[in-house]
Design an enzyme around this catalytic site. Structure first.
Site, PDB file in Angstrom:
ATOM      1  N   HIS A 178       0.806  -1.227   0.000  1.00  0.00           N
ATOM      2  CA  HIS A 178       0.000   0.000   0.000  1.00  0.00           C
ATOM      3  C   HIS A 178       0.831   1.264   0.000  1.00  0.00           C
ATOM      4  CE1 HIS A 178      -3.184  -2.898   0.665  1.00  0.00           C
ATOM      5  NE2 HIS A 178      -3.874  -2.031  -0.033  1.00  0.00           N
TER       6      HIS A 178
ATOM      7  N   ARG B 160     -10.914   3.829  -1.434  1.00  0.00           N
ATOM      8  CA  ARG B 160     -10.332   3.089  -0.301  1.00  0.00           C
ATOM      9  C   ARG B 160     -10.538   3.915   0.969  1.00  0.00           C
ATOM     10  NH1 ARG B 160      -6.033   1.759  -4.338  1.00  0.00           N
ATOM     11  NH2 ARG B 160      -5.709  -0.489  -4.329  1.00  0.00           N
TER      12      ARG B 160
ATOM     13  N   ARG C 299     -15.825   1.597  -0.876  1.00  0.00           N
ATOM     14  CA  ARG C 299     -15.482   0.310  -0.267  1.00  0.00           C
ATOM     15  C   ARG C 299     -15.411   0.476   1.244  1.00  0.00           C
ATOM     16  NH1 ARG C 299      -9.837  -2.611  -1.502  1.00  0.00           N
ATOM     17  NH2 ARG C 299      -9.034  -0.982  -0.138  1.00  0.00           N
TER      18      ARG C 299
ATOM     19  N   GLU D 191     -11.098 -11.252  -4.206  1.00  0.00           N
ATOM     20  CA  GLU D 191      -9.659 -11.148  -3.948  1.00  0.00           C
ATOM     21  C   GLU D 191      -9.081 -12.457  -3.420  1.00  0.00           C
ATOM     22  OE1 GLU D 191      -8.743  -7.001  -2.375  1.00  0.00           O
ATOM     23  OE2 GLU D 191     -10.486  -7.537  -1.177  1.00  0.00           O
TER      24      GLU D 191
ATOM     25  N   ASN E 131      -4.628  -7.131  -6.747  1.00  0.00           N
ATOM     26  CA  ASN E 131      -3.463  -6.963  -5.858  1.00  0.00           C
ATOM     27  C   ASN E 131      -3.434  -8.082  -4.824  1.00  0.00           C
ATOM     28  OD1 ASN E 131      -3.166  -4.610  -7.245  1.00  0.00           O
ATOM     29  ND2 ASN E 131      -3.988  -3.291  -5.638  1.00  0.00           N
ATOM     30  N   ASP E 132      -4.602  -8.339  -4.246  1.00  0.00           N
ATOM     31  CA  ASP E 132      -4.679  -9.430  -3.275  1.00  0.00           C
ATOM     32  C   ASP E 132      -4.850 -10.777  -3.950  1.00  0.00           C
ATOM     33  OD1 ASP E 132      -4.319  -8.448  -0.628  1.00  0.00           O
ATOM     34  OD2 ASP E 132      -6.163  -7.300  -0.865  1.00  0.00           O
TER      35      ASP E 132
ATOM     36  N   ARG F 260       2.540  -9.526  -1.328  1.00  0.00           N
ATOM     37  CA  ARG F 260       2.568  -8.416  -2.272  1.00  0.00           C
ATOM     38  C   ARG F 260       3.527  -7.306  -1.865  1.00  0.00           C
ATOM     39  NH1 ARG F 260      -3.514  -5.928  -1.447  1.00  0.00           N
ATOM     40  NH2 ARG F 260      -2.662  -3.957  -2.140  1.00  0.00           N
TER      41      ARG F 260
ATOM     42  N   CYS G 100     -10.156  -3.659 -10.298  1.00  0.00           N
ATOM     43  CA  CYS G 100      -9.622  -2.431  -9.697  1.00  0.00           C
ATOM     44  C   CYS G 100      -8.223  -2.610  -9.102  1.00  0.00           C
ATOM     45  CB  CYS G 100     -10.587  -1.877  -8.657  1.00  0.00           C
ATOM     46  SG  CYS G 100     -10.853  -2.986  -7.282  1.00  0.00           S
TER      47      CYS G 100
HETATM   48  C1  PEP Z   1      -6.779  -5.252  -4.522  1.00  0.00           C
HETATM   49  O1  PEP Z   1      -6.493  -6.063  -3.642  1.00  0.00           O
HETATM   50  O2  PEP Z   1      -6.569  -5.446  -5.744  1.00  0.00           O
HETATM   51  C2  PEP Z   1      -7.395  -3.969  -4.176  1.00  0.00           C
HETATM   52  C3  PEP Z   1      -7.815  -3.146  -5.104  1.00  0.00           C
HETATM   53  O3  PEP Z   1      -7.471  -3.646  -2.851  1.00  0.00           O
HETATM   54  P1  PEP Z   1      -6.225  -3.129  -1.996  1.00  0.00           P
HETATM   55  O4  PEP Z   1      -5.089  -2.857  -2.946  1.00  0.00           O
HETATM   56  O5  PEP Z   1      -6.653  -1.905  -1.270  1.00  0.00           O
HETATM   57  O6  PEP Z   1      -5.955  -4.288  -1.097  1.00  0.00           O
HETATM   58 MG    MG Z   2      -7.301  -5.815  -1.658  1.00  0.00          MG
END
Ligand code: PEP
Ligand code: MG
Length: 583
Positions: free
Chosen positions: A191, A298, A334, A433, A456-457, A467, A504
């Site tokens: 993040h 977020r 979210r 995710e 991402n997750d 990650r 996303c």
């Molecule tokens: C993701 O996991 O792809 C996502 C958009 O959420 P975050 O990056 O905030 O975990």
């Molecule tokens: Mg996520």
């Protein structure tokens, strides 16, 4: 000139002076003092040396009593180094002749000494460098005392270099002064990286140990496209990067002309390009870049920036600002996704050995029902001001989704009782995710109005790769065929149940993946505001049939490397073709 290779996480080139935040959080900017302040500065230095000498003597004695003289001698050696006449003269002359601040003179001199030791072949001698860094830290601690500088209050343009910054420290960087950012640790999907991109500052993370080489004020280039940090660039390198930065500025200006044009393929398929935001103020960038709405807000960053649990009204005011600014365009809010690397207000529990598998996200909200209802009421209140949609993160079981929906209904009842208006038909969505969720996606799709794939997750859980860990960054790959398969399965289930699916995760902001994502059936892509024009540009230069052929072929490849090479090639071909036709 020295180059360090890291992971590119926020594009662009930044050139400027380093502002060092080392692992203990000391900042050592190159600072000059007035000529008539030299004597006072020398006295400050002297006092700090005295204080550290006393500390070292005391530690030496205490350790000698407990463990024996030979251990106490470790501190005597440091004590001797500290008192070394040559070292003292060198530091003092930087203050008296160059008018450096005591902090900067100490840091610069001791780092130079440490480097000499570090470069020795002899391992034992090389380790003495730690002792020198330790002296530096002790002196700085004395000199800076309680008055450490606050990163949020910079007064000149810098490039921040750090061992690590948390997402909230990154969020608090003042973008009027911070031109770029580079860190020793961190991975591609962490993040901190996402926030750097939101702030639109070029950033590189996971570069390994390089801070010992850098002093405040050193000239640096952060190449956020190739993941490079260049220290003391030579004139030719500087000139070439300046030219590159200029080119990027003019490309961005060119893409701005697309702002009011639709993201429509050559054969007329409309793609919605939405934006991911972390802070309400980003809506201006979304509008300026022509985003079709907010695909991911977020909201947890409301916590990370503030230091206290937001009230219902604080939630509401933040959402209202976004919803009003977006003026009828969709806004997907979210619910809190705290935990893992986005820590909230409470310290991490001792039992959290694997925070990404721990109490995070919707799991945390369902444990803190009062806080969850507070947030949901605020979202509902904002829903009368525009096209608001609510989305639950990290859903991993159907019962979790159902529980979240029950809490939403309870929050609606709260508002009914209080006679407060809200949109009863507020669309409800969930993030996909977790691989388990993707496997059962047709069951989830029956119970929601929309799906949003959080790659991402999803990548980290599907490939079992943290990650935010640089050590395994090469395994964290959006182009892995397994990820493409998962996306296809999710989109197909969404289509079957007539719920729309968006994507996303950061993957959607990489133009290399635009064709394959469209080909896999995605019609909604949500990207950081900065990436909107570039992704729109790709959409407008390809046909749906072409994208479908790309997806079909990519799905048949065996490895991430093959997929990435193939997608890069296809993108280059599209761009070259269009460059040709616009000549
Ligand atoms: C993701 O996991 O792809 C996502 C958009 O959420 P975050 O990056 O905030 O975990
Ligand atoms: Mg996520």
């Amino acid at each position: 000139m020295q180059t360090f290779q890291g992971i590119a996480v926020s594009p662009g080139v930044a050139i400027g002076e380093a502002f060092v935040v080392d692992s203990e959080g000391f900042r050592i900017p190159r600072r000059f003092i007035e000529r008539d302040a030299v004597q006072d500065e020398l006295k400050r230095l002297e006092a700090s040396v005295e204080a550290v000498a006393i500390q070292l003597e005391q530690y030496g004695q205490a350790v000698a009593v407990q463990l024996g003289e030979q251990y106490g001698a470790i501190f005597s050696a440091q004590h001797q180094m500290l008192r070394d006449a040559r070292l003292q003269t060198e530091i003092s002359s930087l203050i008296s002749q160059r008018q450096y601040s005591a902090e900067y003179a100490v840091s610069r001199t001791l780092r130079r000494y440490a480097k000499v030791f570090q470069n020795l072949e002899n391992q034992h001698m090389a380790e003495r460098a730690h002792d020198i860094f330790d002296i530096e830290k002790r002196l700085l601690r004395e000199l800076l005392g309680g008055k450490r500088e606050d990163l949020a209050h910079l007064s000149s343009q810098v490039i921040v270099v750090a061992h690590d910054l948390t997402p909230s420290e990154t969020a608090n960087l003042n973008t009027n002064f911070v031109r770029g950012f580079a860190a020793e640790i961190g991975g591609p999907g962490g993040h901190t990286a996402i926030v750097a991109e939101a702030l639109e500052i070029p950033a590189v993370v996971g570069a390994g140990a390089f801070l010992n080489e850098v002093s405040g004020g050193d000239m640096l280039i952060v190449d956020g496209d190739r993941g490079r940090i260049i220290l003391h660039p030579d004139d030719a390198t500087l000139a070439s990067y300046r030219q590159q930065a200029e080119q990027q500025r003019s490309q961005a200006a060119q893409l701005e002309t697309l702002r009011d044009l639709p993201a429509e393929t050559l054969d007329g398929q409309k793609i919605a390009i939405m934006a991911n935001i972390e802070f309400p103020r980003e809506v201006d960038a979304c509008l300026a870049r022509g985003a079709n709405g907010i695909g991911l807000y977020r909201t947890e960053f409301l916590y990370l920036g503030s230091g206290h649990e937001p009230s219902e009204d604080e939630h509401y005011q933040a959402y209202l600002r976004v919803v009003q600014a977006m003026n009828g365009r969709p806004v997907v809010i979210r619910t809190l996704d705290l935990g893992a690397d986005k820590m909230g207000l409470s310290p991490r529990s001792e039992n959290e050995r694997n925070p990404f598998l721990g109490l995070r996200s919707i799991r945390l909200s369902l444990k803190n029902l009062a806080g969850f209802r507070t947030q949901l009421r605020a979202i509902l209140r904002a829903s009368v001001h525009g096209d608001v949609r609510v989305m639950f993160p990290l859903i991993s079981t159907l019962s979790e989704l159902r529980q979240a929906k029950v809490v939403l209904r309870d929050s609606m009842e709260d508002l009914d009782e209080a006679g407060i208006a809200y949109n009863r038909d507020l669309p409800i969505g969930m993030m996909v995710e977790v691989p388990a969720t993707a496997l059962l996606i047709d069951r989830f799709a029956r119970e929601v109005d929309f799906l949003s794939i959080g790659t991402n997750d999803l990548i980290q859980y599907a490939l079992a790769v943290d990650r935010s860990n640089r050590e395994v960054a090469s395994l964290y790959n959006a182009g892995d065929p397994s990820i493409l398969q998962l996306i296809k399965q999710i989109v197909n289930a969404g289509d079957e149940h007539r719920v729309h699916t968006s994507l996303c995760g950061q993957m959607s902001s990489n133009p290399m993946f635009t064709m394959v994502l469209i080909g896999l059936g995605l019609r909604y892509l949500s990207v950081p505001p900065m990436a909107v024009p570039e992704i729109k540009n790709v959409c407008r230069r390809v046909s749906l049939a072409q994208c479908e052929a790309v997806a079909e072929r990519a799905l048949r490849l065996d490895t991430a490397m093959e997929v990435n090479d193939y997608l890069k090639q296809e993108l280059l071909a599209v761009m070259a073709q269009t460059a040709e036709s616009t000549r």
